[in-house]
Design a protein around this motif. Structure first.
Motif: not given
Length: 148
Positions: A42, A47, A51, A74
């Protein structure tokens, strides 16, 4: 016959809880390592890191302690994602970032084998002319963990 059925029922009732109690669970060390790796991801990629991060543990340094390969996805901001294949070494009582591996691609990492000096894994890849939705190809990768 009723006695036999009752005996089977009671044995089953006793064995199932014992088997469940012995099922593997995350130990506190692995859990704290997962948290450390997520925090690093992160910090590096924002962020919005997807996940859970796929993390594979094994000793690639040869010191007898578990190191880790983290498969970090990401958002790219477009219609695809970025991938960071990050290696973490066990040092000074915890995992610390070692380096990221370029030129490893695909999805659904599996068959990960971690040995001193190298990591092998298989990913799903697109075959020529396959639609983007549905890759069916496979590729095996070998990562030399001693090279920077």
């Amino acid at each position: 016959m009723l006695k036999l059925n009752m005996l089977v029922f009671f044995i089953t009732a006793l064995v199932i809880p014992i088997a469940q109690a012995k099922a593997p669970c995350h130990n506190s060390s692995e859990s704290s390592s997962n948290t450390l790796i997520l925090g690093w991801a992160q910090e590096q990629h924002g962020h919005n890191v997807y996940q859970p991060i796929q993390i594979f543990y094994g000793d690639f340094t040869g010191d007898g302690m578990d190191d880790a390969l983290a498969w970090i996805l990401y958002p790219s901001g477009g219609n695809s994602d970025f991938l960071d294949v990050a290696l973490f070494r066990y040092e000074n009582g915890q995992l610390s970032y070692y380096r990221s591996v370029d030129n490893v691609f695909g999805g659904n990492p599996r068959n990960v084998v971690i040995t001193p000096g190298q990591i092998t894994l298989t990913t799903t890849m697109h075959k020529p002319d396959e639609p983007r939705c549905c890759p069916t190809g496979e590729r095996q990768w070998v990562i030399n963990t001693e090279k920077e």
